[in-house]
Design a protein around this motif. Structure first.
Motif, PDB file in Angstrom:
ATOM      1  N   UNK A   1       0.888  -1.168   0.000  1.00 42.42           N
ATOM      2  CA  UNK A   1       0.000   0.000   0.000  1.00 42.42           C
ATOM      3  C   UNK A   1       0.921   1.211   0.000  1.00 42.42           C
ATOM      4  N   UNK A   2       0.962   1.899  -1.107  1.00 41.91           N
ATOM      5  CA  UNK A   2       1.896   3.013  -1.262  1.00 41.91           C
ATOM      6  C   UNK A   2       1.134   4.183  -1.875  1.00 41.91           C
ATOM      7  N   UNK A   3       0.602   5.037  -1.023  1.00 45.64           N
ATOM      8  CA  UNK A   3      -0.242   6.123  -1.522  1.00 45.64           C
ATOM      9  C   UNK A   3       0.572   7.271  -2.098  1.00 45.64           C
ATOM     10  N   UNK A   4       1.915   7.110  -2.171  1.00 47.71           N
ATOM     11  CA  UNK A   4       2.708   8.117  -2.886  1.00 47.71           C
ATOM     12  C   UNK A   4       2.720   7.705  -4.359  1.00 47.71           C
ATOM     13  N   UNK A   5       1.543   7.371  -4.865  1.00 50.05           N
ATOM     14  CA  UNK A   5       1.303   6.939  -6.250  1.00 50.05           C
ATOM     15  C   UNK A   5       2.173   5.746  -6.652  1.00 50.05           C
ATOM     16  N   UNK A   6       2.599   4.997  -5.657  1.00 53.73           N
ATOM     17  CA  UNK A   6       3.330   3.758  -5.945  1.00 53.73           C
ATOM     18  C   UNK A   6       4.798   3.948  -6.285  1.00 53.73           C
ATOM     19  N   UNK A   7       5.346   5.164  -6.059  1.00 54.98           N
ATOM     20  CA  UNK A   7       6.738   5.380  -6.485  1.00 54.98           C
ATOM     21  C   UNK A   7       7.725   4.469  -5.759  1.00 54.98           C
ATOM     22  N   UNK A   8       7.410   4.115  -4.508  1.00 55.88           N
ATOM     23  CA  UNK A   8       8.351   3.282  -3.745  1.00 55.88           C
ATOM     24  C   UNK A   8       8.190   1.808  -4.098  1.00 55.88           C
TER      25      UNK A   8
ATOM     26  N   UNK B   1       4.541  -8.746  -6.136  1.00 58.33           N
ATOM     27  CA  UNK B   1       3.443  -8.322  -5.265  1.00 58.33           C
ATOM     28  C   UNK B   1       2.148  -9.025  -5.665  1.00 58.33           C
ATOM     29  N   UNK B   2       1.437  -9.548  -4.688  1.00 59.66           N
ATOM     30  CA  UNK B   2       0.149 -10.176  -4.984  1.00 59.66           C
ATOM     31  C   UNK B   2      -0.933  -9.117  -5.108  1.00 59.66           C
ATOM     32  N   UNK B   3      -0.730  -7.955  -4.491  1.00 59.16           N
ATOM     33  CA  UNK B   3      -1.711  -6.860  -4.595  1.00 59.16           C
ATOM     34  C   UNK B   3      -0.993  -5.553  -4.305  1.00 59.16           C
ATOM     35  N   UNK B   4      -1.477  -4.483  -4.937  1.00 58.57           N
ATOM     36  CA  UNK B   4      -0.875  -3.160  -4.711  1.00 58.57           C
ATOM     37  C   UNK B   4      -1.967  -2.106  -4.768  1.00 58.57           C
ATOM     38  N   UNK B   5      -1.949  -1.172  -3.804  1.00 56.32           N
ATOM     39  CA  UNK B   5      -2.875  -0.032  -3.837  1.00 56.32           C
ATOM     40  C   UNK B   5      -2.029   1.231  -3.854  1.00 56.32           C
ATOM     41  N   UNK B   6      -2.377   2.175  -4.717  1.00 53.36           N
ATOM     42  CA  UNK B   6      -1.521   3.359  -4.835  1.00 53.36           C
ATOM     43  C   UNK B   6      -2.256   4.666  -4.508  1.00 53.36           C
ATOM     44  N   UNK B   7      -3.517   4.575  -4.076  1.00 54.53           N
ATOM     45  CA  UNK B   7      -4.173   5.775  -3.547  1.00 54.53           C
ATOM     46  C   UNK B   7      -5.149   5.353  -2.451  1.00 54.53           C
ATOM     47  N   UNK B   8      -5.707   6.371  -1.804  1.00 56.82           N
ATOM     48  CA  UNK B   8      -6.552   6.080  -0.637  1.00 56.82           C
ATOM     49  C   UNK B   8      -7.746   5.193  -0.980  1.00 56.82           C
ATOM     50  N   UNK B   9      -8.351   5.460  -2.149  1.00 56.03           N
ATOM     51  CA  UNK B   9      -9.553   4.721  -2.534  1.00 56.03           C
ATOM     52  C   UNK B   9      -9.210   3.231  -2.719  1.00 56.03           C
ATOM     53  N   UNK B  10      -8.111   2.987  -3.456  1.00 56.18           N
ATOM     54  CA  UNK B  10      -7.684   1.590  -3.657  1.00 56.18           C
ATOM     55  C   UNK B  10      -7.289   0.954  -2.330  1.00 56.18           C
ATOM     56  N   UNK B  11      -6.638   1.770  -1.483  1.00 55.24           N
ATOM     57  CA  UNK B  11      -6.177   1.238  -0.192  1.00 55.24           C
ATOM     58  C   UNK B  11      -7.369   0.738   0.623  1.00 55.24           C
ATOM     59  N   UNK B  12      -8.472   1.503   0.614  1.00 54.17           N
ATOM     60  CA  UNK B  12      -9.644   1.077   1.374  1.00 54.17           C
ATOM     61  C   UNK B  12     -10.166  -0.252   0.816  1.00 54.17           C
ATOM     62  N   UNK B  13     -10.268  -0.327  -0.519  1.00 55.42           N
ATOM     63  CA  UNK B  13     -10.750  -1.563  -1.146  1.00 55.42           C
ATOM     64  C   UNK B  13      -9.871  -2.747  -0.759  1.00 55.42           C
ATOM     65  N   UNK B  14      -8.556  -2.522  -0.816  1.00 48.99           N
ATOM     66  CA  UNK B  14      -7.620  -3.609  -0.520  1.00 48.99           C
ATOM     67  C   UNK B  14      -7.712  -4.034   0.949  1.00 48.99           C
TER      68      UNK B  14
ATOM     69  N   UNK C   1       0.619 -13.665   4.641  1.00 45.38           N
ATOM     70  CA  UNK C   1       0.589 -12.409   3.861  1.00 45.38           C
ATOM     71  C   UNK C   1       1.310 -11.323   4.655  1.00 45.38           C
ATOM     72  N   UNK C   2       2.271 -10.645   4.024  1.00 46.24           N
ATOM     73  CA  UNK C   2       2.923  -9.497   4.661  1.00 46.24           C
ATOM     74  C   UNK C   2       2.437  -8.232   3.939  1.00 46.24           C
ATOM     75  N   UNK C   3       1.820  -7.329   4.710  1.00 50.55           N
ATOM     76  CA  UNK C   3       1.291  -6.088   4.134  1.00 50.55           C
ATOM     77  C   UNK C   3       2.269  -4.965   4.454  1.00 50.55           C
ATOM     78  N   UNK C   4       2.833  -4.351   3.412  1.00 48.95           N
ATOM     79  CA  UNK C   4       3.806  -3.276   3.612  1.00 48.95           C
ATOM     80  C   UNK C   4       3.139  -1.946   3.294  1.00 48.95           C
ATOM     81  N   UNK C   5       3.019  -1.081   4.295  1.00 49.26           N
ATOM     82  CA  UNK C   5       2.354   0.208   4.089  1.00 49.26           C
ATOM     83  C   UNK C   5       3.399   1.306   4.115  1.00 49.26           C
TER      84      UNK C   5
END
Ligand code: ATP
Length: 468
Positions: A217-224, A232-245, A291-295
């Motif tokens: 979960x990288x809300x800095x538009x996924x730059x990191x 990655x099995x899943x990636x969220x790059x903004x708040x909306x996607x992060x909530x869904x994930x 599952x390891x979730x990296x925020x």
């Protein structure tokens, strides 16, 4: 020291040249100096005046009655009793001295004298650990091992395992392990450019070859995290996607609880909070993959730009708190990074923080930020975090809520090295049906080579302030 060495070298006499050469090597190549000269000299020094050093450092006790009698009978002076040396073992960074304590002494006595021993033997640091009652190990460190991090690969490989990654080097020269099963959730704090992403990179590098699902979960538009998409099995790059994930992760967690209950014969109506066991108690063939979730940058998840965002922020925080409270048993672990993590982030921040047992605090700019990560661990750990120098990025104080802490530094890993590791182990990426909607698109390598440069944009017009 290098200037003194040069001055001695210029004197030209053989003795001065030798001393100058040794000082120069010590300053410029501490590791090579330690192996060639420092180690034998320190062993010699320890053996030569051991009793005297022990006495002057307050590590002797009155001799026993029988020993005093024996001395009197043989007309010898009665000497105070010091701990007995039971073994000395040298290494590329220091040496280990095993001591049998004299009766009446305890480990705390040696720990209290560690600083005095360090000065007496002229070494970088002395750490004390108890092997068994009455026996302690002195871990003597010859030079500052964090200045140029080289992981002790053999020792690291020996203690590594599934979800147990050698992620950094400790100031005593031993590998620092990030063990997700022992400490399921960790908070990785630090100021700008302090090395938080490097810590995460080392984690990803270590986890990539393991049968573990990585979720970003990288809300800095996924730059990191985007460079790691192949693994990655899943990636969220903004708040909306992060909530869904996060909501999808909660559903995954509930599925796993149902599985545990089914295997234990627990009725489905029992709440997840009341299920004692975890996925590790399941037979291997039905056990779901951990599952390891990296925020990256927690503040981005708490951010609200308008009233309308507030509802989403609240849902995100609730989901995170629920995961932090319950996900461990379902094999879901959190690694959360941020610059600060205090009540100013918003409702629920401190409750979430209290669920994160592991604390890794990189350089921080003030004691208040250090308190957010280490306040409930130790005052000394907080002070140590504020003293990390900006020219040592990647250095951190790592502790857990048991009160134990140590200073660590990650080895440098370039982004391309970790991205290459993710590509190499892309075949290990588990497919999780519940998270499938968030599986990142992995562009073919050829497409990446053809990314056009950023178009030159017209300059932004900023109107001058109105003047009278
Ligand atoms: N262990 C290390 N050894 C050498 N250089 C390091 C180490 N850790 C980090 N650096 C360097 O320090 C800089 C900052 O590191 P990093 O990006 O990990 O910091 P950060 O805390 O994530 O920063 P930000 O919050 O601004 O994203 C980078 O140039 C990185 O290469």
């Amino acid at each position: 020291m290098a200037t003194l060495a040069t001055a001695l070298l210029e004197l030209g006499t053989p003795a001065a040249a030798l001393t100058g050469g040794a000082l120069y090597a010590k300053a410029r190549h501490p590791r090579a100096y330690w192996v060639a000269l420092g180690l034998p000299l320190t062993v010699g020094r320890i053996r030569h005046d051991y009793d005297m050093v022990m006495e002057s450092c307050g590590l002797t006790v009155e001799p026993s009655f029988w020993r005093a009698m024996a001395s009197q009978a043989t007309n010898r002076a009665t000497k105070p009793a010091a701990p007995k040396i039971r073994g000395i073992r040298g290494s590329a960074t220091g040496l280990r001295l095993r001591l049998r304590l004299a009766s009446g002494q305890e480990t705390a006595d040696v720990t209290a004298a560690a600083e005095r021993l360090r000065h007496a033997w002229g070494v970088h640091a002395v750490y004390v650990s108890e092997v068994k009652p009455g026996v302690v190990d002195l871990r003597i460190v010859g030079f500052d091992v964090l200045r140029d991090v080289r992981m002790p690969h053999r020792a690291a490989a020996k203690s590594a395992g599934l979800l147990r990654i050698p992620v950094a080097l400790r100031s005593d020269g031993s590998p620092h392990m990030r063990d997700f099963r022992e400490v399921p959730h960790d908070l990785n704090l630090g100021a700008n450019q302090s090395g938080k992403s490097m810590f995460a990179r080392n984690l990803i590098h270590g986890l990539a070859p393991q049968p573990v699902a990585l979720v970003g979960i990288d809300c800095k538009r996924g730059v990191e995290q985007r460079p790691f998409t192949p693994r990655l099995s899943a990636l969220a790059t903004d708040q909306r996607e992060a909530l869904g994930l996060l909501l999808a992760l909660l559903v995954e967690m509930d599925d796993r609880y149902d599985l545990i209950k089914a295997h234990q014969g627990i009725p489905g109506s029992v709440a997840a909070e009341d299920v004692a066991s975890d996925i590790w108690g399941l037979p291997e063939k039905v056990r779901p993959v951990p599952i390891v979730v990296l925020i990256d940058e927690i503040a981005e998840l708490f951010l609200v730009a308008s009233k309308a965002d507030e509802e989403r922020r609240n849902q995100i925080v609730t989901a995170l708190i629920r995961l932090a409270q319950l996900a461990r048993a379902a094999g879901i672990y959190l690694e959360i990074a941020g610059q600060r993590f205090g009540s100013e982030l918003g409702k629920g921040a401190t409750l979430l923080r209290s669920q994160l047992t592991g604390r890794t605090v990189h350089r921080v700019n003030d004691l208040e930020s250090a308190r957010m990560g280490l306040g409930d661990i130790s005052e000394a750990a907080m002070v140590a975090a504020t003293r990390i120098s900006p020219d040592m990025p990647g250095t951190a104080v790592s502790g857990d809520t048991s009160g134990q802490w140590s200073q660590i530094r990650t080895p440098y890993r370039s982004l391309s090295e970790v991205a290459a590791q993710c590509t190499e182990f892309a075949h290990m990426t588990p497919i999780l049906p519940r998270l499938e909607a968030f599986r990142p698109y992995v562009p073919p390598a050829a497409a990446l080579a053809n990314i056009p440069p950023m178009p030159s944009a017209p300059p932004v017009f900023i109107p001058a302030p109105a003047t009278e």
